[in-house]
Design an enzyme around this catalytic site. Structure first.
Site, PDB file in Angstrom:
ATOM      1  N   SER A  82     -14.391 -15.073   0.205  1.00 55.30           N
ATOM      2  CA  SER A  82     -15.238 -13.879   0.154  1.00 55.30           C
ATOM      3  C   SER A  82     -15.028 -13.040   1.390  1.00 55.30           C
ATOM      4  O   SER A  82     -15.159 -13.531   2.509  1.00 55.30           O
ATOM      5  CB  SER A  82     -16.713 -14.267   0.056  1.00 55.30           C
ATOM      6  OG  SER A  82     -17.546 -13.141   0.247  1.00 55.30           O
ATOM      7  N   TYR A 139       0.825  -1.211   0.000  1.00 55.53           N
ATOM      8  CA  TYR A 139       0.000   0.000   0.000  1.00 55.53           C
ATOM      9  C   TYR A 139       0.857   1.258   0.000  1.00 55.53           C
ATOM     10  O   TYR A 139       0.544   2.245  -0.673  1.00 55.53           O
ATOM     11  CB  TYR A 139      -0.932   0.001   1.211  1.00 55.53           C
ATOM     12  CG  TYR A 139      -2.318  -0.526   0.914  1.00 55.53           C
ATOM     13  CD1 TYR A 139      -3.403   0.336   0.758  1.00 55.53           C
ATOM     14  CD2 TYR A 139      -2.554  -1.891   0.786  1.00 55.53           C
ATOM     15  CE1 TYR A 139      -4.672  -0.138   0.491  1.00 55.53           C
ATOM     16  CE2 TYR A 139      -3.828  -2.383   0.515  1.00 55.53           C
ATOM     17  CZ  TYR A 139      -4.887  -1.499   0.361  1.00 55.53           C
ATOM     18  OH  TYR A 139      -6.143  -1.979   0.094  1.00 55.53           O
ATOM     19  N   THR A 146      -9.368  -3.786  -2.996  1.00 58.72           N
ATOM     20  CA  THR A 146      -9.681  -2.779  -4.001  1.00 58.72           C
ATOM     21  C   THR A 146     -10.478  -3.429  -5.129  1.00 58.72           C
ATOM     22  O   THR A 146     -10.305  -4.615  -5.422  1.00 58.72           O
ATOM     23  CB  THR A 146      -8.407  -2.153  -4.601  1.00 58.72           C
ATOM     24  OG1 THR A 146      -7.622  -3.185  -5.226  1.00 58.72           O
ATOM     25  CG2 THR A 146      -7.578  -1.436  -3.541  1.00 58.72           C
TER      26      THR A 146
END
Length: 523
Positions: A274, A183, A479
């Site tokens: 998920s 990041y 993202t």
């Protein structure tokens, strides 16, 4: 690729929708040959947005977009027509919207005195700067499965930078050092403007209405089969010349068991894992139920396939500790402008220009964001909607004497008004819907490189993974871009498409960006 070849996509999230679009646009596959099998009644996966003014609106997540980075996402949406602006693409309408409503937060952090915290300085000591530089330059193999706390001293987690960075991206101190490093590089451009969120871009409405629905509509127009209420329970497979080959798909569709034959030349894509699995909603009078993967089965198929196949990854690295991957969000529907009026006056930002407002001294570490209104396409002009979340739902509130995880929507509004020093009358018309997400930051969990499979495993002939849990060197999970890039990689490799995938823009290699980040670090 034969025109008779078919493609089956397990899961209807943005990754599968994008993969279908790439197969049609760049692989010339007929849309009628593509089927997307989704267990839920709607497509979109974690990019959801639902509700109405009577029952209240609900968003599980709030997602940051940027036109300076999301290369694959915008490569896709430059091809997808807008639903609300005829003659324009989703990309074009998004750019125009952000030129009109520019992000510049004037109340990024708020302290317990209800005072805006000055954030021109990141609050670093020299030790903080040295440690952060060491982490950002460390080799990923050296970082391994280490945690952020293994590299940064306790004082770092009290800096203004940490409060702004973690609430923007949802990191926790115990998360993966590798992911934080990625990041820092991928979003180095945002480092120098993190206090204003000037690099954040927004869609006109929530991302379900603005991204999923236009893409879904385009796919349907191409003939793609969108099969809802269809849970895939298993895959038949064989080994042929040392290659893994899927031969059948077991599913429960609208209550009926069936097996779909996967023939030679057909392809299968699986959304493995998920982040919103086992999510649950509460209400103004009830807290969300505490569910786990055992209640929903969203991880089951990946776990089954990965047994004895290390090249398919290690789901246990991500879904084994809910206490380290859970947080809670809430969506508030208002039928009176009092709260928005008070927030405009307090923050100095019109809705849609301010980004997150974080209460840094909150026990829950709560943040809220007031998007441009309307935030839903079916939202009346006299209704307002805002979203918020908290990173520590297991902690007792400052104004409500119980953990957020046990709070009703009424309790959450009381806690919020306590931090803002707003009268409860400002939310008298409110409907607050809490949402518990036990695996929402599971992709940030400490992991080895081998814990995530490649989009197309090396020994796979007709099978690929698309999700936040695949390995894409240099890119960042949590993202929209990661899912879309994974889809593009998987489709291009399996279909042999001779078109360059948009590379990750190396902002971290720009001398100007490095210089601006350095100046910011020493303020």
């Amino acid at each position: 690729m034969s025109t008779k070849s078919k493609a089956y996509l397990v899961g209807g999230g943005i990754g599968s929708l994008a993969a279908a679009a790439f197969m049609i646009r760049d692989g010339n596959m007929p849309g009628g040959n593509i089927s997307i099998l989704e267990a839920a009644p709607i497509m979109g996966g974690s990019l959801d947005g639902a509700g109405n003014p009577a029952d209240g609106y609900s968003l599980r997540g709030g997602r940051m977009l940027t036109t300076d980075n999301y290369e694959c996402t915008w490569d896709l949406f430059k091809s997808i027509p807008s639903l609300g602006n005829p003659g324009k693409t989703v990309f074009e309408e998004t750019v125009e919207f952000n030129q009109k409503y520019k992000a510049h937060s004037m109340a990024r952090l708020v302290d317990r005195r209800r005072a805006k915290v000055p954030v021109t300085s990141m609050g670093f000591s020299m030790q903080d700067r040295i440690e952060l530089l060491k982490l950002s330059n460390a080799d990923e193999d050296a970082l391994g499965a280490s945690r952020i706390t293994d590299w940064l001293s306790p004082a770092f987690f009290e800096t203004e930078f940490w409060y702004m960075w973690v609430t923007t991206f949802a990191f926790q101190p115990w998360h993966s050092a590798v992911e934080l490093k990625r990041y820092l590089h991928r979003f180095m451009l945002e480092f120098s403007r993190i206090e204003t969120l000037g690099g954040v871009k927004r869609t006109i409405y929530n991302q379900y209405d603005s991204l999923v629905l236009p893409l879904q509509g385009w796919l349907e127009a191409q003939g793609v089969r969108l099969v809802r209420d269809c849970t895939v329970t298993d895959l038949d497979h064989k080994s042929e010349d040392g290659k893994f080959v899927v031969t059948g798909i077991h599913c429960l569709c609208q209550g009926n068991s069936e097996v779909i034959a996967v023939n030679d030349g057909d392809l299968v894509f699986l959304q493995n894992g998920s982040m919103t699995d086992a999510s649950s909603l509460g209400s103004m009078t009830s807290a969300p139920a505490k569910l786990t993967k055992a209640d929903s089965g969203g991880w089951t198929l990946w776990e089954k396939l990965a047994q004895g196949r290390p090249q398919f990854g290690n789901p246990a690295a991500f879904n084994s500790c809910i206490a380290q991957s859970c947080w809670e969000s809430f969506t508030v529907t208002l039928k009176h402008p009092a709260f928005f009026d008070e927030m405009n006056q307090f923050s100095g930002n019109e809705p849609g220009t301010g980004g997150l407002v974080t209460f840094k001294d909150s026990n829950w570490l709560m943040s809220i964001v007031l998007a441009h209104q309307p935030h839903f396409t079916n939202q009346p002009v006299d209704v307002q909607v805002f979203w918020g979340y908290a990173l520590f739902p297991d902690r007792v509130g400052d104004f409500v004497p119980k953990p957020m995880a046990e709070c009703t929507g009424t309790d959450i509004l009381q806690e919020l008004c306590g931090h803002l020093r707003f009268d409860l009358e400002t939310v008298a018309s409110a409907n607050c819907i809490p949402c518990r997400m036990p695996y929402i930051t599971s992709m940030f969990m400490p992991r080895m490189r081998s814990d995530r499979p490649l989009p197309v495993p090396r020994d796979s002939r007709n099978f690929a993974f698309i999700s936040q849990f695949v390995e894409i060197p240099g890119d960042v999970v949590f993202t929209v871009e990661y899912s879309v890039r994974a889809a593009q990689i998987a489709v291009y490799e399996l279909l042999g498409i001779d078109r360059a995938i948009p590379p990750i823009t190396p902002h971290d290699k720009s001398l100007r960006t490095q210089f601006e980040a350095l100046i910011k670090a020493f303020k």
